[in-house]
Design a protein around this motif. Sequence first.
Motif, PDB file in Angstrom:
ATOM      1  N   VAL A  86     -21.071 -78.666  79.894  1.00  0.00           N
ATOM      2  CA  VAL A  86     -20.227 -78.048  80.909  1.00  0.00           C
ATOM      3  C   VAL A  86     -20.493 -78.762  82.233  1.00  0.00           C
ATOM      4  O   VAL A  86     -21.642 -78.947  82.641  1.00  0.00           O
ATOM      5  N   LEU A  87     -19.412 -79.215  82.855  1.00  0.00           N
ATOM      6  CA  LEU A  87     -19.481 -79.876  84.160  1.00  0.00           C
ATOM      7  C   LEU A  87     -18.884 -78.936  85.189  1.00  0.00           C
ATOM      8  O   LEU A  87     -17.782 -78.420  84.999  1.00  0.00           O
ATOM      9  N   TYR A  88     -19.595 -78.736  86.268  1.00  0.00           N
ATOM     10  CA  TYR A  88     -19.116 -77.876  87.344  1.00  0.00           C
ATOM     11  C   TYR A  88     -18.730 -78.750  88.538  1.00  0.00           C
ATOM     12  O   TYR A  88     -19.555 -79.515  89.042  1.00  0.00           O
ATOM     13  N   TYR A  89     -17.487 -78.584  88.982  1.00  0.00           N
ATOM     14  CA  TYR A  89     -17.007 -79.295  90.172  1.00  0.00           C
ATOM     15  C   TYR A  89     -16.678 -78.265  91.245  1.00  0.00           C
ATOM     16  O   TYR A  89     -15.926 -77.314  91.003  1.00  0.00           O
ATOM     17  N   ARG A  90     -17.217 -78.489  92.420  1.00  0.00           N
ATOM     18  CA  ARG A  90     -16.989 -77.558  93.533  1.00  0.00           C
ATOM     19  C   ARG A  90     -15.521 -77.584  93.930  1.00  0.00           C
ATOM     20  O   ARG A  90     -14.948 -78.633  94.207  1.00  0.00           O
ATOM     21  N   THR A  91     -14.930 -76.389  93.980  1.00  0.00           N
ATOM     22  CA  THR A  91     -13.519 -76.256  94.342  1.00  0.00           C
ATOM     23  C   THR A  91     -13.287 -75.252  95.467  1.00  0.00           C
ATOM     24  O   THR A  91     -12.171 -75.135  95.961  1.00  0.00           O
ATOM     25  N   HIS A  92     -14.311 -74.526  95.862  1.00  0.00           N
ATOM     26  CA  HIS A  92     -14.199 -73.579  96.979  1.00  0.00           C
ATOM     27  C   HIS A  92     -15.602 -73.235  97.477  1.00  0.00           C
ATOM     28  O   HIS A  92     -16.581 -73.452  96.782  1.00  0.00           O
ATOM     29  N   ARG A  93     -15.676 -72.731  98.683  1.00  0.00           N
ATOM     30  CA  ARG A  93     -16.968 -72.397  99.283  1.00  0.00           C
ATOM     31  C   ARG A  93     -17.056 -70.895  99.471  1.00  0.00           C
ATOM     32  O   ARG A  93     -16.135 -70.262  99.969  1.00  0.00           O
ATOM     33  N   ASN A  94     -18.192 -70.326  99.062  1.00  0.00           N
ATOM     34  CA  ASN A  94     -18.423 -68.894  99.237  1.00  0.00           C
ATOM     35  C   ASN A  94     -19.386 -68.603 100.383  1.00  0.00           C
ATOM     36  O   ASN A  94     -19.207 -67.638 101.109  1.00  0.00           O
ATOM     37  N   ALA A  95     -20.409 -69.429 100.519  1.00  0.00           N
ATOM     38  CA  ALA A  95     -21.430 -69.202 101.549  1.00  0.00           C
ATOM     39  C   ALA A  95     -21.681 -70.497 102.316  1.00  0.00           C
ATOM     40  O   ALA A  95     -21.669 -71.574 101.745  1.00  0.00           O
ATOM     41  N   VAL A  96     -21.900 -70.349 103.599  1.00  0.00           N
ATOM     42  CA  VAL A  96     -22.178 -71.498 104.453  1.00  0.00           C
ATOM     43  C   VAL A  96     -23.689 -71.726 104.472  1.00  0.00           C
ATOM     44  O   VAL A  96     -24.358 -71.493 105.461  1.00  0.00           O
ATOM     45  N   ASP A  97     -24.219 -72.180 103.320  1.00  0.00           N
ATOM     46  CA  ASP A  97     -25.659 -72.368 103.222  1.00  0.00           C
ATOM     47  C   ASP A  97     -26.048 -73.798 102.846  1.00  0.00           C
ATOM     48  O   ASP A  97     -27.225 -74.115 102.724  1.00  0.00           O
ATOM     49  N   GLY A  98     -25.051 -74.661 102.641  1.00  0.00           N
ATOM     50  CA  GLY A  98     -25.333 -76.048 102.313  1.00  0.00           C
ATOM     51  C   GLY A  98     -25.715 -76.279 100.861  1.00  0.00           C
ATOM     52  O   GLY A  98     -26.064 -77.385 100.476  1.00  0.00           O
ATOM     53  N   ILE A  99     -25.673 -75.226 100.050  1.00  0.00           N
ATOM     54  CA  ILE A  99     -26.041 -75.328  98.641  1.00  0.00           C
ATOM     55  C   ILE A  99     -24.809 -75.020  97.789  1.00  0.00           C
ATOM     56  O   ILE A  99     -24.121 -74.036  98.011  1.00  0.00           O
ATOM     57  N   THR A 100     -24.549 -75.884  96.818  1.00  0.00           N
ATOM     58  CA  THR A 100     -23.437 -75.644  95.900  1.00  0.00           C
ATOM     59  C   THR A 100     -23.948 -74.869  94.698  1.00  0.00           C
ATOM     60  O   THR A 100     -24.897 -75.287  94.031  1.00  0.00           O
ATOM     61  N   THR A 101     -23.336 -73.731  94.447  1.00  0.00           N
ATOM     62  CA  THR A 101     -23.705 -72.898  93.305  1.00  0.00           C
ATOM     63  C   THR A 101     -22.554 -72.843  92.311  1.00  0.00           C
ATOM     64  O   THR A 101     -21.413 -73.181  92.646  1.00  0.00           O
ATOM     65  N   ALA A 102     -22.836 -72.401  91.096  1.00  0.00           N
ATOM     66  CA  ALA A 102     -21.837 -72.378  90.030  1.00  0.00           C
ATOM     67  C   ALA A 102     -20.631 -71.507  90.397  1.00  0.00           C
ATOM     68  O   ALA A 102     -19.510 -71.812  89.996  1.00  0.00           O
ATOM     69  N   ASP A 103     -20.850 -70.447  91.166  1.00  0.00           N
ATOM     70  CA  ASP A 103     -19.727 -69.580  91.527  1.00  0.00           C
ATOM     71  C   ASP A 103     -18.785 -70.218  92.553  1.00  0.00           C
ATOM     72  O   ASP A 103     -17.718 -69.680  92.841  1.00  0.00           O
ATOM     73  N   GLU A 104     -19.139 -71.382  93.095  1.00  0.00           N
ATOM     74  CA  GLU A 104     -18.281 -72.121  94.016  1.00  0.00           C
ATOM     75  C   GLU A 104     -17.577 -73.276  93.302  1.00  0.00           C
ATOM     76  O   GLU A 104     -16.912 -74.089  93.937  1.00  0.00           O
ATOM     77  N   CYS A 105     -17.744 -73.325  91.995  1.00  0.00           N
ATOM     78  CA  CYS A 105     -17.227 -74.449  91.212  1.00  0.00           C
ATOM     79  C   CYS A 105     -16.252 -73.986  90.134  1.00  0.00           C
ATOM     80  O   CYS A 105     -16.223 -72.817  89.774  1.00  0.00           O
ATOM     81  N   THR A 106     -15.504 -74.928  89.626  1.00  0.00           N
ATOM     82  CA  THR A 106     -14.681 -74.719  88.444  1.00  0.00           C
ATOM     83  C   THR A 106     -15.359 -75.484  87.311  1.00  0.00           C
ATOM     84  O   THR A 106     -15.696 -76.658  87.459  1.00  0.00           O
ATOM     85  N   ALA A 107     -15.557 -74.794  86.187  1.00  0.00           N
ATOM     86  CA  ALA A 107     -16.263 -75.374  85.055  1.00  0.00           C
ATOM     87  C   ALA A 107     -15.286 -76.042  84.093  1.00  0.00           C
ATOM     88  O   ALA A 107     -14.166 -75.567  83.886  1.00  0.00           O
ATOM     89  N   LEU A 108     -15.747 -77.148  83.520  1.00  0.00           N
ATOM     90  CA  LEU A 108     -15.005 -77.854  82.479  1.00  0.00           C
ATOM     91  C   LEU A 108     -15.950 -77.984  81.285  1.00  0.00           C
ATOM     92  O   LEU A 108     -17.018 -78.575  81.398  1.00  0.00           O
ATOM     93  N   LEU A 109     -15.555 -77.431  80.133  1.00  0.00           N
ATOM     94  CA  LEU A 109     -16.403 -77.467  78.941  1.00  0.00           C
ATOM     95  C   LEU A 109     -15.896 -78.542  77.983  1.00  0.00           C
ATOM     96  O   LEU A 109     -14.705 -78.594  77.668  1.00  0.00           O
ATOM     97  N   PHE A 110     -16.830 -79.377  77.530  1.00  0.00           N
ATOM     98  CA  PHE A 110     -16.514 -80.460  76.606  1.00  0.00           C
ATOM     99  C   PHE A 110     -17.268 -80.261  75.302  1.00  0.00           C
ATOM    100  O   PHE A 110     -18.437 -79.865  75.309  1.00  0.00           O
ATOM    101  N   LYS A 111     -16.591 -80.526  74.199  1.00  0.00           N
ATOM    102  CA  LYS A 111     -17.218 -80.534  72.879  1.00  0.00           C
ATOM    103  C   LYS A 111     -17.069 -81.952  72.360  1.00  0.00           C
ATOM    104  O   LYS A 111     -15.936 -82.433  72.188  1.00  0.00           O
ATOM    105  N   ASN A 112     -18.200 -82.615  72.149  1.00  0.00           N
ATOM    106  CA  ASN A 112     -18.193 -84.033  71.757  1.00  0.00           C
ATOM    107  C   ASN A 112     -17.301 -84.857  72.682  1.00  0.00           C
ATOM    108  O   ASN A 112     -16.469 -85.644  72.248  1.00  0.00           O
ATOM    109  N   ARG A 113     -17.435 -84.587  73.978  1.00  0.00           N
ATOM    110  CA  ARG A 113     -16.780 -85.340  75.057  1.00  0.00           C
ATOM    111  C   ARG A 113     -15.261 -85.144  75.148  1.00  0.00           C
ATOM    112  O   ARG A 113     -14.575 -85.933  75.774  1.00  0.00           O
TER     113      ARG A 113
END
Length: 134
Positions: A86-113
């Motif tokens: 699973v690859l997480y790409y940041r697509t929105h910001r929830n907190a102004v803390d300088g840290i990217t968390t999973a809840d600020e990302c959209t996940a992409l799940l790959f099975k055998n790529r």
Amino acid sequence: MAKFRISKMTLFGCGLVIYVLLTMAVLFWYQDDVEQMSWVDRQVFNHKIISHYQLQDNISQLQVLERLGSPDITMALLKSGFTYQVLYYRTHRNAVDGITTADECTALLFKNRQLIAIGDAAVSQYQTIAANAN
């Protein structure tokens, strides 16, 4: 010798045509470089690209990495001979803390790529696979 006169409107028209052609060339042939984007531009870019992904398009992990660059967060596991990542790409910001968390990302799940799920479905499927992997 005859004088050659060009009107101001002709010069303006030529300049406008050159401007439009150069702008179109940049828009059509210039590839966005995610490594050079600010974090704000990159998260908007990520959201735009991911929102166009369709599961039936058989998108490979390599295609995603070439277009979006390195993910912000990634997790992987091997189960029954299949590699799940699973690859997480940041697509929105929830907190102004300088840290990217999973809840600020959209996940992409790959099975055998190969892309098999996007967003909340990707997270849910990965968690189910991970829970049953033990």
